[in-house]
Design a protein around this motif. Structure first.
Motif: not given
Ligand code: ADP
Ligand code: MG
Length: 391
Positions: A41, A44, A46, A65-72
């Motif tokens: 992104y 970043v 992700a 942990s939060s921000g490690s890329g799980k949801t993405t």
């Molecule tokens: P997790 O689910 O592990 O907490 P995410 O997958 O949500 O992590 O996010 C991974 C990284 O990508 C984070 O640094 C987050 O800020 C960034 N990120 C996630 N979605 C977006 C987006 N739509 N635009 C910019 N950065 C994003």
């Protein structure tokens, strides 16, 4: 549109017969491969080059942990985000260019709430309706789904008439009613209190056993990951830190990050002395004490290392009560009675912090402020390379 691969079998009767075979439908339905999947992104990254093979019927948890890329990662599998590069392969077929509704993947998210204006039955029927399934079959499947989540009498209620836990169970029924070979769950229990969470974990394990669906589950909670998963994928800064069954991650962490993220441990800084046998080496601790530990990494003599020991692998005694060479002295800082064990923390003579778990009766007389000798078997002490920031 396909309504899933489970059409060829009858999970309903199979389930009533108590079947636990984790492979419904054609062989390999629900196998998923990620090949060097990346998501950028702007500046970043992700997700950074994730490669992973998931077998049909497997329960795999992305832990980090939060921000490690799980949801993405999950959103790319579902089709709501496009990988910047890399390939996603479901049942042998590249799905990168397939829209979400054609991937036949079930989804359940923490915030993925039920439609408030629909009854429970209508909510669960929704994915079947948009798949244009005959009314009679929809009725059967909805009844079946309600039974699966143990809420058979709640079909006529509205979501607001249900507790949080019941709403999540209905969301689970809705996500699985069309029997997708793959189910994605993103922190589905994080809004629930601790008690409810652990009973829902049991429900999720049971439903996974009953349906045989492949599950990719996301959580930041290491206990939840240990409790639920066939395999854990530990994520760190968008990349995979370690992959393995829960016991392997816990017993054989390959890095300090893994050891620190999953479970508690005492970490003693030192330097590698000579090898002391196959898979064994001596480590010189910071006060000059030499202790034996097991070593699977290929490290040079003199390398900065950390010895990692789980709290349940340590024994504690009063000084003088054991052979003098078999332990390291620690001053007890805190002692907490946990019912089935005593949790003790302290400061070693080496300057390192210790965390120890012992039987309540072994803790008698070992009071806060007293000096104790902590020992462990070399096989339970793991030598890990020190990360550069720890010099
Ligand atoms: P997790 O689910 O592990 O907490 P995410 O997958 O949500 O992590 O996010 C991974 C990284 O990508 C984070 O640094 C987050 O800020 C960034 N990120 C996630 N979605 C977006 C987006 N739509 N635009 C910019 N950065 C994003
Ligand atoms: Mg997330």
């Amino acid at each position: 549109m396909s309504i899933g691969t489970a059409e060829t079998t009858s999970p309903r009767s199979d389930r009533r017969a108590g079947r636990t075979d984790p492979s419904p439908g054609p062989a390999h339905a629900g196998t998923l491969q990620l090949r060097s999947v990346r998501k950028q992104y702007g500046d970043v990254t992700a997700v950074e080059g994730v490669t992973l093979d998931i077998a049909a019927g497997e329960f795999v948890t992305l832990l980090g942990s939060s921000g490690s890329g799980k949801t993405t990662t999950l959103l790319m599998i579902a089709g709501f985000e496009r990988p910047t590069s890399g390939e996603l392969i479901l049942d042998g077929r590249r799905i990168n260019d397939l829209p979400p509704h054609r991937r036949n993947i079930g989804m359940m998210f923490q915030s993925y709430s039920l439609f408030p204006h629909m009854t429970v039955e209508q909510n669960i029927a929704y994915p079947l309706k948009i798949r244009k399934m005959p009314k009679r079959e929809i009725r059967e499947r909805v009844a079946d789904a309600l039974e699966l989540v143990h809420l058979p009498a709640h079909g006529k209620r509205y979501p607001t008439e249900l507790s949080g836990g019941q709403q999540q169970r209905i969301a689970l029924a809705r996500a699985t009613v069309y029997r997708p070979p793959l189910l994605l769950m993103d922190e589905p229990l994080s809004a629930l209190d601790r008690r409810l969470r652990s009973s829902m974990q049991e429900e999720i394990r049971r439903i996974h056993r009953d349906l045989g669906t492949t599950v990719v589950y996301v959580t930041h909670d290491q206990e939840e990951a240990l409790a639920l998963s066939d395999r854990i994928v530990l994520m760190h800064d968008g990349a995979i830190a370690q992959v393995g069954p829960p016991a392997e991650i816990y017993d054989h962490p390959t890095s300090l990050f893994s050891a620190g993220f999953v479970g508690e441990s005492t970490q003693l800084l030192g330097h590698l002395a000579a090898a002391s046998g196959p898979g064994r080496a001596d480590v010189v601790l910071s006060d000059g004490t030499v202790v034996a530990a097991s070593c699977s990494a290929d490290l040079a003599v003199g390398a900065p290392v950390v010895i990692c020991v789980r709290p349940e692998h340590m024994s504690v005694a009063l000084p003088g009560s054991t052979a003098p060479s078999s332990g390291v002295e620690m001053v007890v800082r805190d002692k907490a009675f946990m019912g089935d064990c005593v949790h003790m923390t302290g400061r070693f003579v080496t300057g390192d912090d210790g965390v120890v778990r012992i039987q309540p009766r072994q803790a008698d007389g070992l009071d806060v402020g007293s000096a104790v000798v902590v020992s462990w078997e070399a096989g339970n002490a793991l030598i890990l390379p020190r990360e550069s920031s720890q010099g």
